[in-house]
Design a protein around this motif. Structure first.
Motif, PDB file in Angstrom:
ATOM      1  N   PRO B 304      10.728 -27.263  -6.135  1.00 58.31           N
ATOM      2  CA  PRO B 304      10.206 -26.450  -5.030  1.00 58.31           C
ATOM      3  C   PRO B 304       9.966 -25.000  -5.441  1.00 58.31           C
ATOM      4  N   THR B 305      10.523 -24.603  -6.573  1.00 61.50           N
ATOM      5  CA  THR B 305      10.322 -23.233  -7.021  1.00 61.50           C
ATOM      6  C   THR B 305       9.070 -23.092  -7.887  1.00 61.50           C
ATOM      7  N   ARG B 306       8.413 -24.195  -8.161  1.00 63.44           N
ATOM      8  CA  ARG B 306       7.172 -24.171  -8.949  1.00 63.44           C
ATOM      9  C   ARG B 306       5.998 -24.488  -8.054  1.00 63.44           C
ATOM     10  N   TYR B 307       4.935 -23.745  -8.244  1.00 62.33           N
ATOM     11  CA  TYR B 307       3.759 -23.886  -7.389  1.00 62.33           C
ATOM     12  C   TYR B 307       3.034 -25.210  -7.653  1.00 62.33           C
ATOM     13  N   VAL B 308       2.693 -25.856  -6.572  1.00 64.49           N
ATOM     14  CA  VAL B 308       1.833 -27.050  -6.658  1.00 64.49           C
ATOM     15  C   VAL B 308       0.717 -26.841  -5.662  1.00 64.49           C
ATOM     16  N   ASP B 309      -0.528 -26.909  -6.101  1.00 68.32           N
ATOM     17  CA  ASP B 309      -1.595 -26.599  -5.145  1.00 68.32           C
ATOM     18  C   ASP B 309      -1.923 -27.785  -4.243  1.00 68.32           C
ATOM     19  N   ARG B 310      -2.490 -28.825  -4.751  1.00 72.25           N
ATOM     20  CA  ARG B 310      -2.769 -29.940  -3.841  1.00 72.25           C
ATOM     21  C   ARG B 310      -2.696 -31.271  -4.579  1.00 72.25           C
ATOM     22  N   GLY B 311      -2.517 -32.303  -3.801  1.00 69.07           N
ATOM     23  CA  GLY B 311      -2.610 -33.641  -4.372  1.00 69.07           C
ATOM     24  C   GLY B 311      -1.317 -34.165  -4.972  1.00 69.07           C
ATOM     25  N   ARG B 312      -0.588 -33.312  -5.640  1.00 70.15           N
ATOM     26  CA  ARG B 312       0.561 -33.815  -6.376  1.00 70.15           C
ATOM     27  C   ARG B 312       1.889 -33.551  -5.672  1.00 70.15           C
ATOM     28  N   ALA B 333      20.128 -30.386   1.208  1.00 70.60           N
ATOM     29  CA  ALA B 333      19.795 -29.009   0.851  1.00 70.60           C
ATOM     30  C   ALA B 333      20.825 -28.044   1.434  1.00 70.60           C
ATOM     31  N   PRO B 334      20.998 -26.914   0.790  1.00 74.73           N
ATOM     32  CA  PRO B 334      21.888 -25.901   1.362  1.00 74.73           C
ATOM     33  C   PRO B 334      21.243 -25.281   2.610  1.00 74.73           C
ATOM     34  N   SER B 335      22.050 -24.910   3.557  1.00 71.84           N
ATOM     35  CA  SER B 335      21.539 -24.199   4.723  1.00 71.84           C
ATOM     36  C   SER B 335      20.830 -22.928   4.257  1.00 71.84           C
ATOM     37  N   PHE B 336      19.749 -22.599   4.922  1.00 75.82           N
ATOM     38  CA  PHE B 336      18.985 -21.365   4.680  1.00 75.82           C
ATOM     39  C   PHE B 336      18.378 -21.299   3.283  1.00 75.82           C
ATOM     40  N   CYS B 337      18.189 -22.448   2.657  1.00 74.56           N
ATOM     41  CA  CYS B 337      17.555 -22.453   1.332  1.00 74.56           C
ATOM     42  C   CYS B 337      16.040 -22.549   1.533  1.00 74.56           C
ATOM     43  N   ASP B 338      15.345 -21.455   1.347  1.00 68.51           N
ATOM     44  CA  ASP B 338      13.900 -21.445   1.587  1.00 68.51           C
ATOM     45  C   ASP B 338      13.145 -22.468   0.736  1.00 68.51           C
ATOM     46  N   PRO B 339      13.343 -22.486  -0.591  1.00 69.67           N
ATOM     47  CA  PRO B 339      12.541 -23.428  -1.378  1.00 69.67           C
ATOM     48  C   PRO B 339      12.735 -24.876  -0.927  1.00 69.67           C
TER      49      PRO B 339
END
Lengths: 436, 390
Positions: B304-312, B333-339
């Motif tokens: 989730p910390t790496r950009y993925v544009d579309r499709g994948r 996931a941890p509470s309040f974890c944005d990614p």
């Protein structure tokens, strides 16, 4: 059984610049609404690190999702939009700008003027100063068929822009962003046109800075937090680089200089503000769901915000940055790199201390919003450091950007009143230890 | 070389995991006189530090047994837990043996923590590792390489030896060996999960964060051999699940045990990703630094910390679920974890399209009560066992 008739909220007072701005924005949304018919191209993009002049040079109209979210909040729509997004599986823990936008999209994508927003021809992700932006556009990419282009803007972790950072941004502009714009619009990149836009930007920026610096005067003729939201509106959004922006900021500057000459304070939604009792620097974005009520909590106490960091999220013009037509892409890169939320915490601390001194403020307040970790993570550290370095008292309140569930009016009012009482006491007895 | 008994290995790993004061790091510094540099979760190029004689030390926040006295005063209630425990460990002296910290670009909270570290610990190195989101070698690759060169120069300023291609090539080979051992453990767990309960494997993953790579690789090897040699571990009738979302702030060990006791056999996870973030061996070639950069650009895990544009989006998660024969997916996931939490709706969409069963819950690293999660995970495991087509 019917209750007493509700008291209508009085119409907010507006000065002439606000009325002018309202017309500009209405015209912009008219063009957006008509875009499917006129064929004008649109790009969804963000305020910090926006590439207005480059879009203008391709005749692309920007749509700014975070502005739509805050407008939804001011119109009382965001609660429903957020609720819808949460029903669709978006966590209650994450940014409410995103959820308000997703909810608006799923509700027909009706913009702030009541007209439907066009689907984007391009998703231009300016990844500047906010991790959530990246996720936001990944979400939007699943909703639209438009191409996505991403501009990564390195973080100023060490408080300066390096050659590597500048080059990285310029190279992305040259090799990714501009070719995508050419593809979307079918037009060739026109650097001369871009230079013209940048020259207009610099003119407007000069006048905006004069307006913001007017707050050094006593009494301040502006409120540089609540009022500045209106002042920065055109330059942060769709109008930077236009003749309309130049004219607007010239007129605004004249209006503010007149107020200053007459010794007037800011105009608030309730009308002319009374005597200036406290001069405050504010860190953090405002709450949008109760914006007017929030402002009134300050103005009722005679508290004027003389500087704010929020008014710098779309550019740090008061520190001297100007778009430079002689270095078009480098200048755009430096603009993106320099936005407030792209600055390190020590730099943010330095800036607030500087504002406290330059604007002769009595103290500073942090409005910590739940939604925005880019702003909020570390604000308690900022509070401590700024107090220690400036010797001026800080206050801390918590709310949210666009989720009304997190605006506790009574609690915030109580905290603000206590804070202003403290400032009052301090002004009467600035050195209690020595006095005792 | 003989393998120590399994219980002894587990006890050693657990001791390293539990030691907030980084005794192993203090001992390494006493013996070598070298620098030790901490790093926050997900990914840093440990090879580069190792090549300069620096010990990379993973800092993964706290657990339920860490009393947060000062850290809470730095963070509002709506911010995740890992920065406050990290600040606590910094202020209470636990991290004193570290000569600096690396803050990889995970999210805005960790980004801003880098600035707090500069302010709170001005004598220590605090380097924000601005990992590229553009994966073109001429764009993101070049920027990343310059950032690594800058990091390398900062280490030299603090007394590390200069980076050489030869040393970096050797270090990459050593970390390749560690990655192979970790992959082998994950493969063993995939095929025979009863041999390798996750709550135990996890201790070894954490232990590796405070050891020199030569030792961690050997520890992993010994552990694998010991579990293979242990005749006492028999197959269990549990639901095979993949756990995702726990890549930064780590769950308490009690939560992992709870999931297993509730009938979930974890066959893939996101824990301690730094050990597996680069998926394959890195081919060294003539330009080891270039190889390190290239590996990040082209062979990193989807995160989730790496950009993925579309499709994948979500495609790799679906593939992981399929590849390990999992019957369900836990969003943990941890509470309040944005990614993690901003990603989750997109991942849900991807896995639902594939008909993969899932459930979701949140935790904090200091959570102490798991009854609700136990019931939820138990019901999920039961539903898989009773009604799954698998």
């Amino acid at each position: 059984m019917s209750g007493p008739a509700p008291t209508p909220t009085p119409e907010a007072s507006k000065d002439s610049s606000q009325l002018r701005q309202k017309e500009m924005i209405a015209r912009h949304f008219d063009r957006l609404a008509a875009a499917p018919e006129t064929g004008e191209k649109t790009a969804y993009t963000f305020v910090p690190g926006n590439l207005s002049e480059l879009l203008l040079s391709f005749d692309v109209l920007p749509v700014l999702p975070e502005i739509n979210s805050l407008q939804s909040a001011m119109r009382g729509r965001s609660a429903d939009y957020i609720s819808l997004a949460e029903k669709l599986g978006h966590s209650e823990d994450v940014c409410t700008y995103v959820k308000s936008d997703i909810g608006m999209l799923k509700s027909g994508n009706i913009g702030p003027t009541g007209q439907r927003l066009p689907n984007p021809d391009l998703l231009l992700l300016s990844y500047t100063g906010c991790f959530t932006f990246m996720k936001w556009f990944e979400l939007l990419a699943q909703e639209y068929q438009a191409p996505v282009t991403m501009l990564q803007v390195p973080y100023q972790a060490d408080g300066r822009i390096t050659d590597d950072m500048r080059r990285y941004v310029v190279d992305q502009l040259r090799r990714k962003v501009i070719p995508t714009l050419e593809q979307v619009t079918g037009r060739a990149y026109d650097e001369d046109r871009l230079r013209e836009c940048l020259a207009l930007s610099a003119q407007a920026e000069d006048d905006l800075v004069a307006v913001l610096r007017a707050a050094r005067h006593r009494p301040s003729p502006i409120d540089a937090y609540f009022g500045a939201v209106y002042y920065v509106g055109p330059i942060f959004s769709s109008f930077r680089g236009t003749r309309a922006a130049v004219d607007y900021y010239r007129a605004l500057r004249e209006e503010i200089e007149q107020r200053m000459a007459h010794g007037l304070g800011p105009v608030t939604p309730e009308g002319e503000m009374g005597a200036e009792r406290f001069r405050i620097v504010v860190e953090g974005p405002p709450n949008w769901t109760s914006f007017r009520q929030f402002w009134k909590m300050f103005s009722d106490e005679g508290a004027v915000c003389v500087a704010s960091t929020y008014a710098k999220v779309g550019g740090m013009y008061d520190l001297g940055f100007r778009h430079d037509p002689q270095r078009p892409l480098e200048s755009l890169a430096e603009y993106c790199l320099g936005c407030y939320t792209n600055l390190s915490l020590p730099t943010r601390i330095d800036l607030i201390v500087r504002y406290l001194e330059e604007y002769e403020a009595d103290g500073f307040l942090i409005n910590s919003v739940k939604s925005c970790n880019s702003f909020s993570a570390g604000q308690l550290h900022i509070l401590r450091e700024v107090e220690a370095r400036s010797g001026r008292p800080g206050g801390f309140i918590e709310s949210d950007l666009v989720d009304p569930r997190y605006f506790s009016a009574a609690n915030i009012k109580n905290r603000l009143e206590s804070y202003f009482q403290m400032l009052q006491q301090k002004s009467r007895n600035p050195n209690p230890v020595a006095a005792s | 070389m003989s393998t120590p008994p399994l219980a002894e290995l587990v006890a050693r790993a657990e001791a390293l995991y539990l030691d907030y004061r980084l005794g192993a790091v203090r001992e390494w510094k006493r013996k070598t006189g070298g620098l030790a540099i901490g790093y926050m979760p997900i990914y840093v190029p440990r090879e580069l530090l190792h090549a300069q004689g620096v010990l990379p030390v993973g800092v993964m926040g706290g657990r339920e047994d860490l009393e947060i006295i000062k850290g809470d005063a730095y963070y509002q209630s709506y911010i995740c837990h890992i920065p406050r425990s990290t600040i606590e460990l910094g202020l209470n002296g636990s991290l004193d043996p570290l000569d600096g910290m690396l803050f990889p670009a995970i999210c805005d909270v960790i980004r801003n923590l880098s600035g707090m570290w500069q302010s709170l610990f001005p004598d220590k190195l605090a380097h924000y590792l601005d990992l590229p989101q553009d994966f073109d070698p001429e764009l993101g690759g070049r920027f990343y390489r310059h950032d690594l060169e800058r990091l390398s120069a900062s280490l030299v300023e603090r007394g590390a030896r200069p980076l050489t291609s030869e040393a970096l090539a050797r270090s990459i080979e050593l970390y390749n060996a560690e990655r192979r051992e970790v992959r082998a453990l994950y493969e063993l767990r995939r095929t025979q999960p009863w041999k390798l309960p996750t709550h135990e494997l996890y201790l070894f993953l954490r232990a590796a964060l405070v050891l020199p790579v030569e030792e961690s690789t050997e520890l992993f090897r010994q552990y694998r051999q010991a579990v293979l040699d242990d005749p006492g571990r028999k197959p269990l009738d549990q639901a095979r699940v993949v756990l995702t979302g726990s890549f930064c702030e780590q769950p308490p060990l009690g939560l992992i045990k709870t999931l297993e006791r509730a009938g979930c056999s974890i066959v893939d996870d996101d824990f301690v990703q730094v050990l597996r973030f680069i998926r394959s061996d890195i081919p060294v070639g003539d330009d080891p630094l270039g190889a390190l950069v290239h590996a990040f650009l082209t062979d990193a895990m989807a995160s989730p910390t790496r950009y993925v544009d579309r499709g994948r989006k979500g495609a790799e998660l679906v593939q992981r679920v399929r590849a390990c024969g999992a019957e369900g997916l836990l969003f943990c996931a941890p509470s309040f974890c944005d990614p993690a939490l901003l990603d989750q709706p997109m991942l849900v969409k991807a896995v639902e399209a594939e008909g993969i069963a899932w459930t979701a819950f949140k935790y904090a690293e200091n959570s102490g009560q798991f009854q609700v999660i136990r019931e939820q995970a138990g019901t999920f495991a039961d539903s898989i066992k009773l009604w799954s087509n698998a």
